[in-house]
Design an enzyme around this catalytic site. Structure first.
Site, PDB file in Angstrom:
ATOM      1  CE  LYS A  93      33.238 -29.874 -31.506  1.00  0.00           C
ATOM      2  NZ  LYS A  93      33.693 -28.555 -31.642  1.00  0.00           N
ATOM      3  N   GLY A 190      22.489 -14.946 -36.890  1.00  0.00           N
ATOM      4  CA  GLY A 190      22.277 -15.488 -35.633  1.00  0.00           C
ATOM      5  C   GLY A 190      22.889 -14.690 -34.592  1.00  0.00           C
ATOM      6  N   GLY A 192      23.104 -15.172 -31.172  1.00  0.00           N
ATOM      7  CA  GLY A 192      23.255 -15.813 -29.716  1.00  0.00           C
ATOM      8  C   GLY A 192      24.723 -15.309 -29.128  1.00  0.00           C
ATOM      9  CG  ASN A 193      26.275 -18.046 -26.218  1.00  0.00           C
ATOM     10  OD1 ASN A 193      25.507 -17.591 -25.391  1.00  0.00           O
ATOM     11  ND2 ASN A 193      26.172 -19.357 -26.368  1.00  0.00           N
ATOM     12  CB  VAL A 194      29.649 -15.937 -31.476  1.00  0.00           C
ATOM     13  CG1 VAL A 194      30.739 -15.049 -32.040  1.00  0.00           C
ATOM     14  CG2 VAL A 194      30.199 -17.285 -30.321  1.00  0.00           C
ATOM     15  CE1 TYR A 196      23.194  -7.924 -27.068  1.00  0.00           C
ATOM     16  CE2 TYR A 196      25.112  -8.642 -25.664  1.00  0.00           C
ATOM     17  CZ  TYR A 196      24.142  -7.480 -25.898  1.00  0.00           C
ATOM     18  OH  TYR A 196      23.962  -6.497 -25.193  1.00  0.00           O
TER      19      TYR A 196
HETATM   20  P1  NAD Z   1      23.975 -19.721 -30.177  1.00  0.00           P
HETATM   21  O1  NAD Z   1      23.353 -21.179 -29.992  1.00  0.00           O
HETATM   22  O2  NAD Z   1      24.168 -19.055 -28.713  1.00  0.00           O
HETATM   23  O3  NAD Z   1      23.602 -18.843 -30.982  1.00  0.00           O
HETATM   24  C1  NAD Z   1      23.264 -19.170 -32.347  1.00  0.00           C
HETATM   25  C2  NAD Z   1      21.968 -18.313 -32.702  1.00  0.00           C
HETATM   26  O4  NAD Z   1      21.412 -18.700 -34.041  1.00  0.00           O
HETATM   27  C3  NAD Z   1      20.791 -18.397 -31.846  1.00  0.00           C
HETATM   28  O5  NAD Z   1      20.532 -17.293 -31.703  1.00  0.00           O
HETATM   29  C4  NAD Z   1      19.576 -19.318 -32.926  1.00  0.00           C
HETATM   30  O6  NAD Z   1      18.471 -18.793 -32.557  1.00  0.00           O
HETATM   31  C5  NAD Z   1      20.093 -18.793 -34.146  1.00  0.00           C
HETATM   32  N1  NAD Z   1      19.722 -19.353 -35.312  1.00  0.00           N
HETATM   33  C6  NAD Z   1      19.465 -20.687 -35.519  1.00  0.00           C
HETATM   34  N2  NAD Z   1      19.132 -20.892 -36.729  1.00  0.00           N
HETATM   35  C7  NAD Z   1      18.930 -19.888 -37.272  1.00  0.00           C
HETATM   36  C8  NAD Z   1      18.214 -19.291 -38.360  1.00  0.00           C
HETATM   37  N3  NAD Z   1      17.956 -19.971 -39.668  1.00  0.00           N
HETATM   38  N4  NAD Z   1      18.467 -18.077 -39.074  1.00  0.00           N
HETATM   39  C9  NAD Z   1      19.032 -17.218 -38.057  1.00  0.00           C
HETATM   40  N5  NAD Z   1      19.425 -17.543 -36.700  1.00  0.00           N
HETATM   41  C10 NAD Z   1      19.299 -18.881 -36.464  1.00  0.00           C
HETATM   42  O7  NAD Z   1      25.447 -20.184 -30.513  1.00  0.00           O
HETATM   43  P2  NAD Z   1      26.935 -19.437 -30.294  1.00  0.00           P
HETATM   44  O8  NAD Z   1      27.537 -20.122 -29.221  1.00  0.00           O
HETATM   45  O9  NAD Z   1      26.491 -17.865 -30.565  1.00  0.00           O
HETATM   46  O10 NAD Z   1      27.649 -19.886 -31.779  1.00  0.00           O
HETATM   47  C11 NAD Z   1      27.215 -19.723 -32.790  1.00  0.00           C
HETATM   48  C12 NAD Z   1      28.198 -20.344 -34.164  1.00  0.00           C
HETATM   49  O11 NAD Z   1      29.481 -20.056 -33.866  1.00  0.00           O
HETATM   50  C13 NAD Z   1      28.036 -21.827 -34.060  1.00  0.00           C
HETATM   51  O12 NAD Z   1      27.958 -22.326 -35.252  1.00  0.00           O
HETATM   52  C14 NAD Z   1      29.195 -22.243 -33.125  1.00  0.00           C
HETATM   53  O13 NAD Z   1      29.638 -23.769 -33.446  1.00  0.00           O
HETATM   54  C15 NAD Z   1      30.340 -21.534 -33.601  1.00  0.00           C
HETATM   55  N6  NAD Z   1      31.121 -21.258 -32.706  1.00  0.00           N
HETATM   56  C16 NAD Z   1      30.808 -20.771 -31.553  1.00  0.00           C
HETATM   57  C17 NAD Z   1      31.917 -20.450 -30.710  1.00  0.00           C
HETATM   58  C18 NAD Z   1      31.721 -19.926 -29.105  1.00  0.00           C
HETATM   59  O14 NAD Z   1      32.612 -19.632 -28.602  1.00  0.00           O
HETATM   60  N7  NAD Z   1      30.455 -20.031 -28.718  1.00  0.00           N
HETATM   61  C19 NAD Z   1      33.414 -20.767 -30.975  1.00  0.00           C
HETATM   62  C20 NAD Z   1      33.687 -21.153 -32.225  1.00  0.00           C
HETATM   63  C21 NAD Z   1      32.357 -21.435 -33.155  1.00  0.00           C
END
Ligand code: NAD
Length: 359
Positions: A93, A190, A192-194, A196
């Protein structure tokens, strides 16, 4: 620009060797490039299963030790994740200590690309918190050791959501006796990307979605598209539901929330959901079935790893759906041995890594 040349005394004082030992890291690399405002750390936990693969975080840290600990902890998690996902990668990482002001973002990530390239392929980077596919495009101008840029089309998020969906169904089956999602109350934290993408899959199969995000636009989108019910972000972890699905922050299972949870299953994408190791044991005692985070969220890693090995997209999806099978095995072992799922997963990953290290 300078790469690691920390005086021994300074290294001792700042706890570098302690971190190496505590997290059993193979190596730690540092780079400072003042011209591009880059201060970055790459932690490599293990390369025994293949080159270390893990995302690059660019967030604000209170101090360097905090950044170091984050990189070290996450690197070890990536080794465990790759081992249980069955991909030929080790764990690593990187973190960029976010500068107070980014003057030239592209130049910053190009400088980071030089840092990655200098390790000759022992570490492969990708996106993580605070970095984007466009940042990885900049990294890719300087090194081939990057996965998940616009160039290779390996956006991890939709595949991560697919893996979480498959794992969630396995967890529901183990805890409630059926993997049917229709009518289940799923509390999604949450969007976000995942989150949604996952909401889309759950809605298509008839789940009753309760959703929260600190960004009201993201909530409105899920309310409009999926008839989801909005919940106050402060209350989403304690709302009554069958499945709590953390897809935002880490450490959401903590001393405050542990006695307030009103779910039967926890299955979401967020990294490091348990604030402390003992929270896994407390969940087990409360008969809340926890899908270990690094097992259920491995879809993005699978996509980047196997995509770089040119595996066709449909086969990558099939492999990602197998996350459900891996979790079913963990749930069975947990039930048979009366051991928390988090501990069962750690032991299985350690067995695989030990075998690879000591053939
Ligand atoms: P992202 O930043 O797109 O989405 C995170 C969402 O959480 C955001 O919309 C943010 O506004 C929201 N958020 C933050 N604080 C909050 C709170 N207190 N209450 C409610 N919502 C809140 O991130 P992502 O890419 O969707 O990843 C989400 C999680 O999954 C992270 O922990 C990331 O490390 C993990 N993850 C993601 C991936 C990936 O492929 N993107 C892979 C493995 C793990």
């Amino acid at each position: 620009m300078s790469s690691l040349s920390v005086p021994l005394e300074h290294a001792r004082q700042s706890g570098v060797f302690e971190q190496l030992q505590q997290f059993e890291l193979e190596a730690l690399h540092f780079r400072s490039d003042p011209a591009h405002r880059l201060q970055a750390i790459i932690a490599i936990h293990s390369t025994s299963l293949g080159p270390a693969l893990g995302g690059c975080r660019c967030i604000e840290y209170d101090n360097e030790t905090q950044a170091l600990t984050d990189a070290a902890r996450l690197a070890r998690g990536m080794s465990y994740k790759a081992a249980l996902a069955g991909v030929p990668q080790g764990g690593g990482k990187s973190v960029i200590l976010k500068p107070a002001r980014i003057v030239d973002r592209r130049a910053l990530y190009q400088a980071f690309g030089d840092f990655v390239d200098a390790l000759g392929g022992r570490y492969i980077t990708a996106i993580d918190s605070g970095t984007t596919l466009s940042d990885m495009d900049a990294v890719a101008t300087r090194t081939a050791h990057v996965g998940g840029s616009h160039r290779d089309g390996l956006d991890p998020s939709p595949i991560t959501a697919l893996g979480v969906y498959s794992g969630l169904r396995a967890a529901v089956k183990a805890r409630l006796g059926s993997d049917q999602v229709k009518g289940l109350r799923v509390a999604l934290q949450g969007l976000g990307n995942v989150g949604y993408e996952l909401a889309k899959l759950l809605h298509a199969d008839g789940a009753d979605l309760l959703v929260a995000d600190i960004d009201p636009d993201k909530v409105a989108r899920c309310v409009n598209e999926f008839s989801a019910r909005p919940i106050d972000p402060e209350q989403i972890s304690t709302v009554e539901c069958e499945v709590f699905c953390p897809c935002g922050l880490g450490a959401v299972i903590n001393d405050w929330s542990i006695d307030r949870l009103r779910c039967k299953v926890i299955a979401g994408s967020a990294n490091n959901q348990l604030a402390e190791h003992y929270h896994g044991k407390l969940l087990h005692e409360q008969e809340i079935l926890y899908a270990p985070d690094y097992v259920i969220n491995a879809g993005g890693l699978i996509n980047v790893s196997l995509g770089m090995h040119k595996m066709p997209a449909e086969q990558i999806k099939q492999k990602t759906r197998k996350i459900g099978d891996t979790l079913s095995d963990i749930f069975d072992r947990s039930a048979q041995s009366d051991t928390p799922t988090s501990e069962v997963a750690d032991r299985l990953a350690e067995e695989i890594l030990n075998k690879a290290t000591k053939p």
